[in-house]
Design a protein around this motif. Sequence first.
Motif, PDB file in Angstrom:
ATOM      1  N   ALA A  12       0.840  -1.193   0.000  1.00 34.39           N
ATOM      2  CA  ALA A  12       0.000   0.000   0.000  1.00 34.39           C
ATOM      3  C   ALA A  12       0.879   1.249   0.000  1.00 34.39           C
ATOM      4  O   ALA A  12       2.060   1.204   0.344  1.00 34.39           O
ATOM      5  CB  ALA A  12      -0.917  -0.012   1.216  1.00 34.39           C
ATOM      6  N   GLY A  13       0.292   2.375  -0.380  1.00 31.32           N
ATOM      7  CA  GLY A  13       1.037   3.628  -0.432  1.00 31.32           C
ATOM      8  C   GLY A  13       1.299   4.195   0.947  1.00 31.32           C
ATOM      9  O   GLY A  13       0.548   3.969   1.902  1.00 31.32           O
ATOM     10  N   SER A  14       2.386   4.958   1.061  1.00 31.11           N
ATOM     11  CA  SER A  14       2.710   5.632   2.315  1.00 31.11           C
ATOM     12  C   SER A  14       1.941   6.949   2.414  1.00 31.11           C
ATOM     13  O   SER A  14       1.580   7.559   1.401  1.00 31.11           O
ATOM     14  CB  SER A  14       4.210   5.910   2.392  1.00 31.11           C
ATOM     15  N   GLY A  15       1.720   7.385   3.642  1.00 26.93           N
ATOM     16  CA  GLY A  15       1.058   8.668   3.844  1.00 26.93           C
ATOM     17  C   GLY A  15       2.000   9.822   3.537  1.00 26.93           C
ATOM     18  O   GLY A  15       3.224   9.718   3.691  1.00 26.93           O
ATOM     19  N   GLY A  16       1.446  10.940   3.088  1.00 27.31           N
ATOM     20  CA  GLY A  16       2.260  12.119   2.818  1.00 27.31           C
ATOM     21  C   GLY A  16       2.695  12.804   4.105  1.00 27.31           C
ATOM     22  O   GLY A  16       2.087  12.624   5.168  1.00 27.31           O
ATOM     23  N   ASN A  17       3.746  13.584   4.022  1.00 23.83           N
ATOM     24  CA  ASN A  17       4.263  14.287   5.197  1.00 23.83           C
ATOM     25  C   ASN A  17       3.449  15.548   5.472  1.00 23.83           C
ATOM     26  O   ASN A  17       2.932  16.203   4.554  1.00 23.83           O
ATOM     27  CB  ASN A  17       5.724  14.672   4.981  1.00 23.83           C
ATOM     28  N   GLY A  18       3.344  15.885   6.760  1.00 24.19           N
ATOM     29  CA  GLY A  18       2.715  17.147   7.124  1.00 24.19           C
ATOM     30  C   GLY A  18       3.616  18.322   6.749  1.00 24.19           C
ATOM     31  O   GLY A  18       4.833  18.186   6.634  1.00 24.19           O
ATOM     32  N   ALA A  19       3.024  19.475   6.534  1.00 23.60           N
ATOM     33  CA  ALA A  19       3.782  20.651   6.073  1.00 23.60           C
ATOM     34  C   ALA A  19       4.137  21.574   7.234  1.00 23.60           C
ATOM     35  O   ALA A  19       3.400  21.682   8.226  1.00 23.60           O
ATOM     36  CB  ALA A  19       2.973  21.428   5.034  1.00 23.60           C
ATOM     37  N   ILE A  20       5.299  22.216   7.086  1.00 23.08           N
ATOM     38  CA  ILE A  20       5.696  23.280   8.009  1.00 23.08           C
ATOM     39  C   ILE A  20       5.522  24.592   7.252  1.00 23.08           C
ATOM     40  O   ILE A  20       6.247  24.876   6.293  1.00 23.08           O
ATOM     41  CB  ILE A  20       7.160  23.111   8.455  1.00 23.08           C
ATOM     42  N   ALA A  21       4.543  25.369   7.616  1.00 25.93           N
ATOM     43  CA  ALA A  21       4.261  26.611   6.905  1.00 25.93           C
ATOM     44  C   ALA A  21       3.636  27.612   7.875  1.00 25.93           C
ATOM     45  O   ALA A  21       3.075  27.233   8.914  1.00 25.93           O
ATOM     46  CB  ALA A  21       3.314  26.346   5.724  1.00 25.93           C
ATOM     47  N   PHE A  22       3.757  28.902   7.518  1.00 22.99           N
ATOM     48  CA  PHE A  22       3.194  29.963   8.344  1.00 22.99           C
ATOM     49  C   PHE A  22       2.400  30.911   7.474  1.00 22.99           C
ATOM     50  O   PHE A  22       2.779  31.208   6.336  1.00 22.99           O
ATOM     51  CB  PHE A  22       4.305  30.724   9.072  1.00 22.99           C
ATOM     52  N   HIS A  23       1.308  31.365   8.029  1.00 24.88           N
ATOM     53  CA  HIS A  23       0.416  32.241   7.276  1.00 24.88           C
ATOM     54  C   HIS A  23       1.028  33.631   7.124  1.00 24.88           C
ATOM     55  O   HIS A  23       1.470  34.241   8.097  1.00 24.88           O
ATOM     56  CB  HIS A  23      -0.931  32.348   7.992  1.00 24.88           C
ATOM     57  N   ARG A  24       1.068  34.064   5.874  1.00 21.58           N
ATOM     58  CA  ARG A  24       1.588  35.407   5.597  1.00 21.58           C
ATOM     59  C   ARG A  24       0.557  36.155   4.756  1.00 21.58           C
ATOM     60  O   ARG A  24       0.160  35.694   3.696  1.00 21.58           O
ATOM     61  CB  ARG A  24       2.926  35.336   4.867  1.00 21.58           C
ATOM     62  N   GLU A  25       0.136  37.289   5.264  1.00 24.65           N
ATOM     63  CA  GLU A  25      -0.870  38.087   4.567  1.00 24.65           C
ATOM     64  C   GLU A  25      -0.651  39.556   4.905  1.00 24.65           C
ATOM     65  O   GLU A  25      -0.310  39.903   6.045  1.00 24.65           O
ATOM     66  CB  GLU A  25      -2.283  37.657   5.005  1.00 24.65           C
ATOM     67  N   LYS A  26      -0.812  40.391   3.935  1.00 27.81           N
ATOM     68  CA  LYS A  26      -0.609  41.830   4.130  1.00 27.81           C
ATOM     69  C   LYS A  26      -1.523  42.356   5.238  1.00 27.81           C
ATOM     70  O   LYS A  26      -2.712  41.997   5.301  1.00 27.81           O
ATOM     71  CB  LYS A  26      -0.898  42.576   2.825  1.00 27.81           C
ATOM     72  N   PHE A  27      -0.949  43.158   6.092  1.00 31.17           N
ATOM     73  CA  PHE A  27      -1.646  43.769   7.209  1.00 31.17           C
ATOM     74  C   PHE A  27      -2.043  42.767   8.306  1.00 31.17           C
ATOM     75  O   PHE A  27      -2.795  43.099   9.208  1.00 31.17           O
ATOM     76  CB  PHE A  27      -2.906  44.529   6.756  1.00 31.17           C
TER      77      PHE A  27
END
Length: 424
Positions: A12-27
């Motif tokens: 069976a297929g392996s699960g994908g990795n979780g992401a390390i990310a941060f929200h960036r939005e103007k103001f």
Amino acid sequence: MFIDKVKIYVKAGSGGNGAIAFHREKFVAAGGPDGGDGGNGGSIVLRVDDNLSTLMDFRYKRKYTAPNGNDGGGNRCHGRNGENAIIKVPRGTVVRDAETNEIIKDMSEAEDFVLCKGGRGGWGNQHFATPTRQVPRFAKAGTPGEEHEVILELKLLADVGLVGFPNVGKSTLLSVTSNAHPKIANYHFTTLFPNLGVIYVDDGVSFVMADIPGIIEGAAEGVGLGHDFLRHIDRCRLLVHIVDVSGSEDRDPIDDFIKINEELKQYSEELASRPMIVAANKIDLLPPDSDNLERLRAYVMEQGYEFYEISAATTKGTRDLMKTIAGKLANLPPVIVYEPEYVKPLAEAGDANELTIEQHEDLWLVSGPWIMKLLNDINFGDYESRMYFDRQLRKSGLFDRLEEMGIQDGDTVSIYDFEFEYTK
């Protein structure tokens, strides 16, 4: 070519990795972590296909893998799940563990069966934000999918099995009583693979009959073709023993009858005790001075079997025989469906020193191959399973190692997608 037994490897297929990310939005200051979870891996799924009659499709392809799940993305985007890999098999295929030969599943019903489950997707860093841990720069990896080496073994789903020496008229009988069109010729081993036919006796009354080829003396030890095909009468509720009484091949019908029954007994005592009807075939070719028919009748009835005279070539007596078979089947148990025997062995503890332990303030991330396998085998809704999990962790020395590293009461221990609060 008729293929009815193969060994394959599935993953069976392996699960994908979780992401390390941060929200960036103007103001928007300090948008916070928004890493999405990885997708689940695809599973290996077996599906019955009534258009298949052999395992020929597995002759050249013996390895099947399902796709992995995609990694998670920013903005809390969940990775795409891997597609399930569908493996189609003929109805009546028995799936066995290649190592123990135990039955995993009998594919005789219409429902799909998940043979290997895909890995779970890892958590993105959005799950690890707390008031005191506002910038988690870590995520979890996906877990591998299950893998297995299995044997696929086709056992025909037939109510009635025709047995007897080669060239006694089994294929002819099947051809004149059903919609089957087996090859018919006057030489041994004309039939090289089992043939199935549906016999319609009356409105709403029908049954499936199989012509089983190649059973001769020594078949249970592999002589002729019978060793390969005896498995196909394992499920038959009733056996019809066809005997050539014409003497056209200079064989004695009683001797033939005894030898075939002995082969059935050597293959399986249970099979030899299955209900049986004896049909004396080729009576149209019986010489006037021959006593074969009467001698066989006396012997068979003495053994307690029902006896019928037929000529498959001219269809004499075949209709009455089919009606008798239908009447017998009405009082017999349904076709055998094998119960699973295989029990997946539970994973056991390894060495805690083999594990990777990461500390992020009051959060401890634990990972490693053996603990991942152990986690996959645990049902956390069951008290006994949870206690087994706890015993294996203590046995490994994981708790001792955590305490040496300075874990405190109330800290969180995270093992893939399982978390608990640590107490000494």
